[in-house]
Write a protein that holds these residues in place. Sequence first.
Motif, PDB file in Angstrom:
ATOM      1  N   GLY A  25       0.797  -1.215   0.000  1.00 40.82           N
ATOM      2  CA  GLY A  25       0.000   0.000   0.000  1.00 40.82           C
ATOM      3  C   GLY A  25       0.830   1.266   0.000  1.00 40.82           C
ATOM      4  N   ALA A  26       2.106   1.164   0.351  1.00 40.04           N
ATOM      5  CA  ALA A  26       2.989   2.339   0.352  1.00 40.04           C
ATOM      6  C   ALA A  26       3.638   2.591  -0.999  1.00 40.04           C
ATOM      7  N   LEU A  27       3.632   1.594  -1.879  1.00 44.97           N
ATOM      8  CA  LEU A  27       4.333   1.709  -3.158  1.00 44.97           C
ATOM      9  C   LEU A  27       3.929   2.946  -3.972  1.00 44.97           C
ATOM     10  N   PRO A  28       2.627   3.276  -4.110  1.00 42.33           N
ATOM     11  CA  PRO A  28       2.283   4.465  -4.916  1.00 42.33           C
ATOM     12  C   PRO A  28       2.888   5.758  -4.366  1.00 42.33           C
ATOM     13  N   PHE A  29       2.982   5.877  -3.049  1.00 39.02           N
ATOM     14  CA  PHE A  29       3.536   7.091  -2.455  1.00 39.02           C
ATOM     15  C   PHE A  29       5.052   7.140  -2.640  1.00 39.02           C
ATOM     16  N   ARG A  48      -3.214  18.331  -2.762  1.00 38.52           N
ATOM     17  CA  ARG A  48      -4.470  17.887  -3.374  1.00 38.52           C
ATOM     18  C   ARG A  48      -4.249  16.606  -4.169  1.00 38.52           C
ATOM     19  N   ARG A  49      -3.146  16.525  -4.885  1.00 39.09           N
ATOM     20  CA  ARG A  49      -2.869  15.303  -5.639  1.00 39.09           C
ATOM     21  C   ARG A  49      -2.596  14.132  -4.695  1.00 39.09           C
ATOM     22  N   GLU A  50      -1.922  14.410  -3.604  1.00 37.87           N
ATOM     23  CA  GLU A  50      -1.650  13.378  -2.606  1.00 37.87           C
ATOM     24  C   GLU A  50      -2.956  12.843  -2.019  1.00 37.87           C
ATOM     25  N   THR A  51      -3.901  13.737  -1.736  1.00 37.61           N
ATOM     26  CA  THR A  51      -5.200  13.304  -1.233  1.00 37.61           C
ATOM     27  C   THR A  51      -5.923  12.446  -2.262  1.00 37.61           C
ATOM     28  N   GLY A  52      -5.811  12.819  -3.527  1.00 37.66           N
ATOM     29  CA  GLY A  52      -6.396  11.997  -4.578  1.00 37.66           C
ATOM     30  C   GLY A  52      -5.764  10.619  -4.640  1.00 37.66           C
ATOM     31  N   LEU A  53      -4.451  10.555  -4.407  1.00 39.87           N
ATOM     32  CA  LEU A  53      -3.763   9.260  -4.395  1.00 39.87           C
ATOM     33  C   LEU A  53      -4.237   8.418  -3.222  1.00 39.87           C
ATOM     34  N   VAL A  54      -4.416   9.043  -2.064  1.00 40.94           N
ATOM     35  CA  VAL A  54      -4.949   8.333  -0.896  1.00 40.94           C
ATOM     36  C   VAL A  54      -6.324   7.755  -1.205  1.00 40.94           C
ATOM     37  N   GLY A  79      -7.710   7.189  -4.133  1.00 38.88           N
ATOM     38  CA  GLY A  79      -7.633   6.175  -5.179  1.00 38.88           C
ATOM     39  C   GLY A  79      -7.160   4.840  -4.653  1.00 38.88           C
ATOM     40  N   LEU A  80      -6.170   4.853  -3.759  1.00 33.09           N
ATOM     41  CA  LEU A  80      -5.677   3.606  -3.195  1.00 33.09           C
ATOM     42  C   LEU A  80      -6.758   2.927  -2.354  1.00 33.09           C
ATOM     43  N   LEU A  81      -7.465   3.706  -1.528  1.00 35.95           N
ATOM     44  CA  LEU A  81      -8.504   3.127  -0.677  1.00 35.95           C
ATOM     45  C   LEU A  81      -9.680   2.619  -1.498  1.00 35.95           C
ATOM     46  N   LEU A  82      -9.906   3.194  -2.660  1.00 33.95           N
ATOM     47  CA  LEU A  82     -10.940   2.673  -3.554  1.00 33.95           C
ATOM     48  C   LEU A  82     -10.485   1.363  -4.214  1.00 33.95           C
ATOM     49  N   ALA A  83      -9.172   1.200  -4.408  1.00 35.30           N
ATOM     50  CA  ALA A  83      -8.666   0.052  -5.173  1.00 35.30           C
ATOM     51  C   ALA A  83      -8.411  -1.185  -4.329  1.00 35.30           C
ATOM     52  N   VAL A  84      -7.875  -1.022  -3.107  1.00 36.12           N
ATOM     53  CA  VAL A  84      -7.407  -2.201  -2.367  1.00 36.12           C
ATOM     54  C   VAL A  84      -8.511  -3.208  -2.029  1.00 36.12           C
ATOM     55  N   PRO A  85      -9.776  -2.807  -1.844  1.00 36.68           N
ATOM     56  CA  PRO A  85     -10.786  -3.837  -1.571  1.00 36.68           C
ATOM     57  C   PRO A  85     -11.049  -4.766  -2.754  1.00 36.68           C
ATOM     58  N   LEU A  86     -10.563  -4.423  -3.939  1.00 34.88           N
ATOM     59  CA  LEU A  86     -10.852  -5.223  -5.132  1.00 34.88           C
ATOM     60  C   LEU A  86      -9.928  -6.427  -5.273  1.00 34.88           C
ATOM     61  N   TYR A  87      -8.934  -6.551  -4.375  1.00 31.49           N
ATOM     62  CA  TYR A  87      -7.988  -7.660  -4.446  1.00 31.49           C
ATOM     63  C   TYR A  87      -7.986  -8.385  -3.106  1.00 31.49           C
ATOM     64  N   ARG A  88      -7.703  -9.669  -3.141  1.00 29.09           N
ATOM     65  CA  ARG A  88      -7.636 -10.446  -1.901  1.00 29.09           C
ATOM     66  C   ARG A  88      -6.314 -11.204  -1.854  1.00 29.09           C
ATOM     67  N   LEU A  89      -5.777 -11.313  -0.653  1.00 32.12           N
ATOM     68  CA  LEU A  89      -4.576 -12.098  -0.395  1.00 32.12           C
ATOM     69  C   LEU A  89      -4.767 -12.704   0.982  1.00 32.12           C
ATOM     70  N   LEU A 124      -2.070   8.569   6.342  1.00 36.33           N
ATOM     71  CA  LEU A 124      -1.949   9.875   5.702  1.00 36.33           C
ATOM     72  C   LEU A 124      -3.265  10.636   5.734  1.00 36.33           C
ATOM     73  N   LEU A 125      -4.374   9.921   5.528  1.00 35.18           N
ATOM     74  CA  LEU A 125      -5.686  10.567   5.596  1.00 35.18           C
ATOM     75  C   LEU A 125      -5.944  11.109   6.996  1.00 35.18           C
ATOM     76  N   ALA A 126      -5.601  10.335   8.016  1.00 32.81           N
ATOM     77  CA  ALA A 126      -5.795  10.789   9.396  1.00 32.81           C
ATOM     78  C   ALA A 126      -4.962  12.033   9.688  1.00 32.81           C
ATOM     79  N   LEU A 127      -3.729  12.072   9.200  1.00 35.25           N
ATOM     80  CA  LEU A 127      -2.883  13.246   9.430  1.00 35.25           C
ATOM     81  C   LEU A 127      -3.428  14.471   8.704  1.00 35.25           C
ATOM     82  N   ARG A 128      -3.959  14.280   7.519  1.00 36.39           N
ATOM     83  CA  ARG A 128      -4.555  15.394   6.789  1.00 36.39           C
ATOM     84  C   ARG A 128      -5.795  15.902   7.523  1.00 36.39           C
ATOM     85  N   VAL A 129      -6.627  14.988   8.019  1.00 29.56           N
ATOM     86  CA  VAL A 129      -7.828  15.398   8.755  1.00 29.56           C
ATOM     87  C   VAL A 129      -7.434  16.085  10.061  1.00 29.56           C
ATOM     88  N   GLY A 130      -6.445  15.509  10.764  1.00 28.18           N
ATOM     89  CA  GLY A 130      -6.007  16.106  12.022  1.00 28.18           C
ATOM     90  C   GLY A 130      -5.446  17.498  11.844  1.00 28.18           C
TER      91      GLY A 130
END
Length: 511
Positions: free
Chosen positions: A275-279, A364-370, A372-382, A398-404
Amino acid sequence: MTPDASRPDDTPRRGLGRLPFAAMVVLAAAPNLLFLATHLANRPLAVGACACVAAALALVLRDLGRMRAPLDGPLLLVCLATALVLCLLGGQAHLFFANDDWLIRDAVLHDLVAEPWPVGYLYAGDATMLRAPLGLYLLPAAIGKLVGLAGAHAALLAQDTILFGCLFYGFARLAPSRRRGLALLAVFVVFSGWDIVGSMIVDDPLIPGRHLEQWLGSLQFSSHVTQLFWVPNHAASGWVFVGAYGLWRSCALRATSLAVVFGLCVFWSPLSMMGALPFLAAALVADLSARRLTLAGLTALACAGLGLVPVALYLGADATRVPHGLQELTGTFAGRYVLLIALELLPFLLILRLSPSAGDRWTRRETGLVAGLLLAVPLYRLGGADFVMRASIPALALLALRVGAAVPDLHGPRRIIAVAILGFGAVTPVYEVIRALRVPAFAVSSCSLLAAARTPPNDGPLFHYVARIDALRGQPADRVLAKPEALVRRVPQAMCWPDHPAHQEHAGTIF
């Protein structure tokens, strides 16, 4: 994705302490070095790999030395105290109730203390070796070999208190003042989706102390307290990376140093690092575009890459038996997916939308990346629910830090809405704390992994934890990794947590 002119320049920003993050990086690196020194097939290979990782670590610490910021002692003490309380309530040292995942975790720590490294098992008729992310365990286990199992658990508590305390300090220092830093830390700790609402929708019982986050079955974005209480190894991996990413955002680290930290964190949790790879990729592209890549940084990255190859071979050994693939896109899954996003992500994006300052273009782009990742990860299972719960950790942090950071800037009705959103989510960590306080603690056990894996609710296959030695024949791992000297065999399960609240009626029997 590259930052524009509004991104901070190359001057380190005031407000980030150097010492706690240096301790964080060293603690992340230590188990990698221990593994390389003890689990490789021959000494020259071990010495070379350790030298490479040590050189990379030294260059990262040198890069970190570019920061010039005072240490806020009182804030660090508050953060260490917060980490200690959360680690204790999460079951570490067994002074409070330990959740189900600790039954397996205790057994792994026991075997690492009691058995020679690498640990071997006779499992399902096969000679196998322990193959698991051991970042959480190796340093406490090494201490335990000197002072016993109780000492290993005390060392684990000390390690995690320092690690998470330093992380909390770094997160708090991202804010411009101590007061705002404490507010940001409070938001980070209680951060969670609306599990209470989801439980009501699916008609799950709302019993204080109950684990609320399974209302969607295998789809779950875990709260930060849940991560600390149940899976501190995964939390440490994702949060250490986010801490280093915050330093990169403040120009206190280069992206090459961030990549080294990423490599060190893989041994703690490969899933979190997926999950850290895109960042990481975004940071590398940004530094490449800004011409911030240096010879020293590239040298550190090359050294880490060479030194950590055995770690990658170890973690990938015989791993194909773990179930994996895309989710089945049925109508039932679609409905659950919509509920997950609606209750676990959208409320926090609303808080950011309410903020009077949307941030610079990079933010703003970083928030979009956050998102996008949270929208994508439920689509795969391991495995079962492992991938969605663990790969989401860096983005959620990262989302929590932005909200905080955004909430103190809200006023009037906007602040009321934000506090209400956070309040609905905070029910989840409150329930976790209630369980820790209400359910009786149980003692540390001398149970092996084989016995623990036959104790409900952890009585599934051990494919996540062991690799067949025969399956390594002809593979690079066969030539690089040492083989176990002995195999742990089946032992009676009566020794496994006889005072566990759910098992007391079975004490002295085979579960």
